[in-house]
Design a protein around this motif. Structure first.
Motif, PDB file in Angstrom:
ATOM      1  N   VAL A 109       0.680   7.198  -6.758  1.00 30.68           N
ATOM      2  CA  VAL A 109      -0.616   7.663  -7.243  1.00 30.68           C
ATOM      3  C   VAL A 109      -0.499   9.059  -7.839  1.00 30.68           C
ATOM      4  O   VAL A 109      -1.137   9.392  -8.854  1.00 30.68           O
ATOM      5  CB  VAL A 109      -1.647   7.636  -6.099  1.00 30.68           C
TER       6      VAL A 109
ATOM      7  N   LEU B  74       0.626   3.991  -2.952  1.00 27.30           N
ATOM      8  CA  LEU B  74       0.195   5.346  -2.615  1.00 27.30           C
ATOM      9  C   LEU B  74       1.239   6.385  -3.017  1.00 27.30           C
ATOM     10  O   LEU B  74       0.898   7.510  -3.406  1.00 27.30           O
ATOM     11  CB  LEU B  74      -0.102   5.447  -1.118  1.00 27.30           C
TER      12      LEU B  74
ATOM     13  N   TYR C  69       9.500  11.656  -2.195  1.00 24.53           N
ATOM     14  CA  TYR C  69       8.727  10.429  -2.062  1.00 24.53           C
ATOM     15  C   TYR C  69       9.563   9.260  -1.558  1.00 24.53           C
ATOM     16  O   TYR C  69       9.062   8.391  -0.858  1.00 24.53           O
ATOM     17  CB  TYR C  69       8.096  10.061  -3.403  1.00 24.53           C
TER      18      TYR C  69
ATOM     19  N   LEU D  33       0.831  -1.207   0.000  1.00 25.33           N
ATOM     20  CA  LEU D  33       0.000   0.000   0.000  1.00 25.33           C
ATOM     21  C   LEU D  33       0.865   1.256   0.000  1.00 25.33           C
ATOM     22  O   LEU D  33       0.559   2.230  -0.707  1.00 25.33           O
ATOM     23  CB  LEU D  33      -0.923  -0.007   1.227  1.00 25.33           C
ATOM     24  N   VAL D  34       1.939   1.239   0.787  1.00 27.35           N
ATOM     25  CA  VAL D  34       2.846   2.387   0.809  1.00 27.35           C
ATOM     26  C   VAL D  34       3.436   2.617  -0.580  1.00 27.35           C
ATOM     27  O   VAL D  34       3.490   3.754  -1.076  1.00 27.35           O
ATOM     28  CB  VAL D  34       3.963   2.171   1.845  1.00 27.35           C
TER      29      VAL D  34
ATOM     30  N   GLN E   8       8.409   7.325   1.650  1.00 27.24           N
ATOM     31  CA  GLN E   8       8.124   5.902   1.501  1.00 27.24           C
ATOM     32  C   GLN E   8       8.884   5.078   2.522  1.00 27.24           C
ATOM     33  O   GLN E   8       8.323   4.179   3.160  1.00 27.24           O
ATOM     34  CB  GLN E   8       8.516   5.466   0.084  1.00 27.24           C
TER      35      GLN E   8
END
Length: 342
Positions: free
Chosen positions: A36, A33, A308, A29-30, A312
């Protein structure tokens, strides 16, 4: 005895088997996301600062020009090997950021837990023992306010009262600038480093800086703890064995302390493990409010810079920490209450 050890072993194996898919879902999920948002992380973090050629080189070096499946496979490999990559804005290993700032977050989190238990357990016990009395109403109101109040708002109020009006405590940073410069770094935990160095004045200075952020974050968790202890104590006081203890003439204080209160804490331990995520989320806001040099404040900085890779890595560590702590809480619950593992 063999049956008990067998049930405990089976329970531990089941919990350990669940850890792997839980961690996999969280890190996946990390990863998703973080991708995205339109564009790539290098352009988002460094766009306008570097030439197109330099951006392309950085993008290639970070692997962001590879197919998404390849990036995902490399990301999982790096997570397993605890290699979270390089930050895009300051080109530091994310692992180095976690080590340098993790001690401050760990100190704040543990201190907040101490505050939460020191406030929540006695108040929850008193509220449960004196149900529907004025003290109970006041304690419940206090618990609702501390839980519902935004962490940053509560922190600002404490800063205003104890730092500005009363001038009792410092309102920002982990220690004074002289202390931070003089204390040798050994464990990256400033409080422990000052103690190991025998610098008692520095140790006291760090403690004074720790009080307000620890109380701010601890009161958030104390509001949850008060309600949990109160509800479970009220239920326990209605049980048959408590009535039997009263019938034998045991003093009410002993009935509450030795019989009801201890058993009321068993479900509290389980639920408190689920609050670790709340504590870590509150730590981010608390660190930002008090300029506390922890992982949370670094996370906010990297979010503002749209770095990011750093975000992350930090969120992945937070997610894994929540899973590991939840596992430990489950083990403790199984040891305390044998019914959990059957």
């Amino acid at each position: 005895m063999a049956a008990r050890s067998g049930s405990m072993r089976r329970y531990l194996l089941q919990r350990l088997a669940l850890v792997v898919p839980m961690v996999w879902v969280l890190v996946t999920l990390v990863f998703l996301l973080m991708r995205v948002a339109p564009g790539d992380p290098v352009s988002a973090a460094l766009g306008g600062r570097l030439s197109p050629a330099a951006l392309a080189a950085r993008r290639h070096a970070a692997g962001f020009d590879k197919p998404l499946v390849v990036q995902y496979g490399e990301y999982l490999r790096d997570v397993v090997t605890l290699n979270f990559g390089q930050t895009l804005t300051d080109n530091r290993p994310v692992r180095e950021v976690l080590i340098d700032n993790g001690g401050a977050t760990l100190t704040l989190t543990l201190a907040a837990l101490i505050v939460a238990f020191a406030v929540g357990l006695p108040l929850g016990r008193r509220a449960g023992r004196h149900r529907d009395t004025p003290p109970d109403v006041g304690i419940r109101l206090f618990g609702i306010i501390t839980y519902a109040a935004p962490v940053f708002f509560l922190g600002l109020i404490l800063q205003l009262v104890f730092g500005v009006f009363l001038d009792w405590l410092p309102t920002s940073d982990q220690a004074g600038p002289v202390v931070q410069a003089e204390v040798p770094t050994r464990t990256h935990i400033l409080l422990l480093d000052a103690l190991l160095a025998g610098q008692w004045n520095s140790f006291v200075d760090v403690l004074r800086h720790l009080i307000l952020p620890a109380v701010t974050l601890g009161l958030l968790l104390a509001g949850v703890l008060i309600r949990l202890v109160r509800v479970n104590l009220i239920q326990t006081l209605r049980s048959d064995y408590v009535e039997a203890a009263r019938a034998r003439g045991i003093r009410e204080s002993d009935v509450v302390g030795r019989h009801a209160f201890r058993n009321a804490l068993v479900p509290v331990v389980t639920v408190m493990g689920l609050q670790i995520a709340l504590l870590l989320g509150g730590a981010v806001l608390t660190e930002e409010t008090f300029n506390w040099p922890g992982i949370g404040s670094q996370l906010v900085n990297y979010l503002n810079e749209r770095d990011y890779t750093a975000v992350q890595g930090i969120i992945t560590v937070f997610a894994v920490a929540v899973v590991v702590v939840s596992l430990l809480i489950d083990v403790v619950s199984a040891v305390v209450d044998p019914r959990v593992r059957y």
